[in-house]
Design an enzyme around this catalytic site. Structure first.
Site, PDB file in Angstrom:
ATOM      1  N   SER A  60     -58.394  25.902   2.628  1.00 27.58           N
ATOM      2  CA  SER A  60     -59.108  25.351   1.910  1.00 27.58           C
ATOM      3  C   SER A  60     -59.420  26.116   0.757  1.00 27.58           C
ATOM      4  O   SER A  60     -60.122  27.196   1.076  1.00 27.58           O
ATOM      5  CB  SER A  60     -60.587  25.287   2.875  1.00 27.58           C
ATOM      6  OG  SER A  60     -60.359  24.552   3.998  1.00 27.58           O
TER       7      SER A  60
ATOM      8  N   LYS B 126     -67.240  31.124   1.266  1.00 31.61           N
ATOM      9  CA  LYS B 126     -66.101  30.759   0.295  1.00 31.61           C
ATOM     10  C   LYS B 126     -66.223  29.502  -0.089  1.00 31.61           C
ATOM     11  O   LYS B 126     -66.016  29.096  -1.404  1.00 31.61           O
ATOM     12  CB  LYS B 126     -64.916  31.195   0.981  1.00 31.61           C
ATOM     13  CG  LYS B 126     -63.838  31.002   0.372  1.00 31.61           C
ATOM     14  CD  LYS B 126     -63.053  29.892   0.822  1.00 31.61           C
ATOM     15  CE  LYS B 126     -62.555  29.747   2.442  1.00 31.61           C
ATOM     16  NZ  LYS B 126     -61.856  28.628   2.745  1.00 31.61           N
TER      17      LYS B 126
ATOM     18  N   LYS C 185     -62.378  18.104   0.642  1.00 27.87           N
ATOM     19  CA  LYS C 185     -62.486  19.179   1.614  1.00 27.87           C
ATOM     20  C   LYS C 185     -63.869  19.859   1.149  1.00 27.87           C
ATOM     21  O   LYS C 185     -64.822  20.183   2.219  1.00 27.87           O
ATOM     22  CB  LYS C 185     -61.380  20.330   1.759  1.00 27.87           C
ATOM     23  CG  LYS C 185     -61.758  21.448   2.643  1.00 27.87           C
ATOM     24  CD  LYS C 185     -62.003  21.180   3.976  1.00 27.87           C
ATOM     25  CE  LYS C 185     -62.620  22.399   4.928  1.00 27.87           C
ATOM     26  NZ  LYS C 185     -62.554  22.013   6.544  1.00 27.87           N
TER      27      LYS C 185
HETATM   28  P1  NAD Z   1     -58.215  33.540   9.538  1.00 29.40           P
HETATM   29  O1  NAD Z   1     -58.942  34.579   8.729  1.00 29.40           O
HETATM   30  O2  NAD Z   1     -58.462  33.393  11.053  1.00 29.40           O
HETATM   31  O3  NAD Z   1     -56.662  33.392   9.254  1.00 29.40           O
HETATM   32  C1  NAD Z   1     -56.042  33.686   8.133  1.00 29.40           C
HETATM   33  C2  NAD Z   1     -54.535  34.611   8.589  1.00 29.40           C
HETATM   34  O4  NAD Z   1     -53.890  34.725   7.134  1.00 29.40           O
HETATM   35  C3  NAD Z   1     -54.787  35.839   9.010  1.00 29.40           C
HETATM   36  O5  NAD Z   1     -53.845  35.882  10.182  1.00 29.40           O
HETATM   37  C4  NAD Z   1     -54.320  36.733   7.898  1.00 29.40           C
HETATM   38  O6  NAD Z   1     -53.558  38.030   8.648  1.00 29.40           O
HETATM   39  C5  NAD Z   1     -53.149  35.742   7.095  1.00 29.40           C
HETATM   40  N1  NAD Z   1     -53.059  36.380   5.844  1.00 29.40           N
HETATM   41  C6  NAD Z   1     -53.745  36.262   4.931  1.00 29.40           C
HETATM   42  N2  NAD Z   1     -53.224  36.834   3.596  1.00 29.40           N
HETATM   43  C7  NAD Z   1     -51.859  36.627   3.936  1.00 29.40           C
HETATM   44  C8  NAD Z   1     -50.547  36.846   3.353  1.00 29.40           C
HETATM   45  N3  NAD Z   1     -50.889  37.012   2.014  1.00 29.40           N
HETATM   46  N4  NAD Z   1     -49.550  36.512   3.781  1.00 29.40           N
HETATM   47  C9  NAD Z   1     -49.321  36.386   5.087  1.00 29.40           C
HETATM   48  N5  NAD Z   1     -50.464  36.187   5.774  1.00 29.40           N
HETATM   49  C10 NAD Z   1     -51.740  36.427   5.404  1.00 29.40           C
HETATM   50  O7  NAD Z   1     -58.459  32.145   9.009  1.00 29.40           O
HETATM   51  P2  NAD Z   1     -58.516  30.611   9.686  1.00 29.40           P
HETATM   52  O8  NAD Z   1     -60.038  30.452  10.307  1.00 29.40           O
HETATM   53  O9  NAD Z   1     -57.571  30.370  10.350  1.00 29.40           O
HETATM   54  O10 NAD Z   1     -58.736  29.782   8.150  1.00 29.40           O
HETATM   55  C11 NAD Z   1     -57.640  29.495   7.540  1.00 29.40           C
HETATM   56  C12 NAD Z   1     -57.997  28.409   6.383  1.00 29.40           C
HETATM   57  O11 NAD Z   1     -58.382  27.319   7.053  1.00 29.40           O
HETATM   58  C13 NAD Z   1     -59.333  29.011   5.502  1.00 29.40           C
HETATM   59  O12 NAD Z   1     -59.300  28.440   4.435  1.00 29.40           O
HETATM   60  C14 NAD Z   1     -60.521  28.129   6.279  1.00 29.40           C
HETATM   61  O13 NAD Z   1     -61.455  27.910   5.352  1.00 29.40           O
HETATM   62  C15 NAD Z   1     -59.612  26.700   6.755  1.00 29.40           C
HETATM   63  N6  NAD Z   1     -60.338  26.275   7.714  1.00 29.40           N
HETATM   64  C16 NAD Z   1     -60.708  26.988   8.929  1.00 29.40           C
HETATM   65  C17 NAD Z   1     -61.553  26.169   9.924  1.00 29.40           C
HETATM   66  C18 NAD Z   1     -62.160  27.006  11.262  1.00 29.40           C
HETATM   67  O14 NAD Z   1     -62.761  26.247  12.053  1.00 29.40           O
HETATM   68  N7  NAD Z   1     -61.612  28.402  11.419  1.00 29.40           N
HETATM   69  C19 NAD Z   1     -61.507  24.910   9.767  1.00 29.40           C
HETATM   70  C20 NAD Z   1     -61.062  24.144   8.978  1.00 29.40           C
HETATM   71  C21 NAD Z   1     -60.365  24.682   7.905  1.00 29.40           C
END
Ligand code: NAD
Length: 293
Positions: free
Chosen positions: A95, A238, A170
């Site tokens: 997102s 964010k 979104k």
């Molecule tokens: P998270 O922080 O748990 O996971 C992000 C991952 O990305 C981490 O493992 C981190 O190490 C990795 N990362 C960051 N930069 C990187 C790079 N340059 N190269 C490789 N790996 C990298 O986040 P999440 O909760 O999985 O959310 C991910 C996305 O999904 C976000 O944009 C969030 O807004 C969206 N989202 C989350 C949810 C939720 O409930 N958690 C629901 C819908 C959407």
């Protein structure tokens, strides 16, 4: 299909597992080595950078926190772009800002690479169950080509327009969820202060017009004071920041979004940014000097 997956966090890890379960060949990368090892243990190829993932894949999926992370994963040294060639596709399921999505798409188009912005809703439970909702912007023929792949993670995959439209959709979703949780917290505060049990209020109204998926998922968390994420306040800040920036750039105004944004900022100042967004209730508890439970 040879699929790359970058970003194995709360959402990406179960989503990548569902792609593999559907029989696709997977190459993965994350800064978090234990996440890569877990997927490698299930049969994925554990790469050491994004370039290697892209070299091995026809399509690369990214699931990262925000626009700067996606930019860095795509375009930094040994990043995804270095391993891409004409005809390949990037599907960014993070997102992020719709403005950034359009920039990335334009940059990749110069080398013949397709780009879809395909953010999701449904949270960690949906990611694990393979029932997330995906909202997709980009070229319709690219959407059609990868529809089945996206459906391996989802219960619905909807085309919403040109690139950037996925993230606009979104942001609309995130506004509705944030304002709903704030309204829920406000209503429970009134009940508590008036001496009416908020648990009974929830039971009484959940089947009526005020009832919603947000209420069904978040009221039990508020009422049991279980603020483990789920969806962290820092990620919702964010999203609301991206909504406000986008809104200002197109000369619209979002008064309710800015109010809830300030509540989340106050929670962050108090050190609650890692809590689930249902902890908006804590803001109301503080200013009303009560506990909603
Ligand atoms: P998270 O922080 O748990 O996971 C992000 C991952 O990305 C981490 O493992 C981190 O190490 C990795 N990362 C960051 N930069 C990187 C790079 N340059 N190269 C490789 N790996 C990298 O986040 P999440 O909760 O999985 O959310 C991910 C996305 O999904 C976000 O944009 C969030 O807004 C969206 N989202 C989350 C949810 C939720 O409930 N958690 C629901 C819908 C959407």
């Amino acid at each position: 299909m040879k699929v790359g997956f970058i970003g194995l966090g709360i959402m990406g890890r179960p989503m990548a597992k569902n792609v593999m379960k559907a029989g696709h060949e997977l190459a993965v990368f994350d800064f978090n080595k234990s996440a890569v090892e877990e997927l490698a243990g299930l049969g994925a190829y554990g790469a050491t950078n994004g370039k290697e993932v892209a070299e091995r894949s026809e399509v690369v999926i990214t699931m990262l926190p925000n626009s700067p992370h996606v930019k860095s994963a795509l375009f930094s040294e040994n990043g995804i772009a270095e391993g891409l060639s004409a005809g390949k596709t990037v599907i960014d399921m993070s997102s992020i800002s719709p403005v950034a999505s359009r920039e990335f798409a334009a940059e990749l188009e110069k080398v013949g690479v397709n780009f879809l912005d395909a953010p999701v809703s449904g949270g960690e439970p949906g990611a694990i169950a393979g029932t997330i909702a995906v909202m997709v912007g980009g070229k319709k023929e690219v959407f059609d080509k990868f529809y089945d792949l996206m459906m391996t993670m989802a219960s619905s995959v909807t085309y919403v327009g040109e690139v950037g439209a996925g993230n606009i959709t979104k942001l609309a979703n995130q506004i509705i969820v944030a304002v709903n949780i704030a309204a829920l917290s406000e209503a429970f505060t009134l009940a508590k202060k008036a001496g009416v049990d908020p648990n009974l209020v929830f039971e009484a109204i959940k089947g009526g017009l005020a009832g919603s998926t947000v209420m069904n998922q978040k009221a039990p968390k508020i009422l049991s004071r279980d603020f483990n994420p789920g969806f962290r306040i820092e990620l919702h800040i964010k999203d609301l920041q991206n909504a406000l920036d986008t809104s200002h750039s197109i000369h619209s105004t979002l008064p309710l979004t800015s109010q809830v944004m300030e509540m989340m900022q106050a929670l962050k100042i108090d050190g609650n940014e890692k809590d689930d967004h249902s902890a908006l209730a804590k803001f109301y508890e503080k200013i009303n000097n009560i506990k909603i439970d």
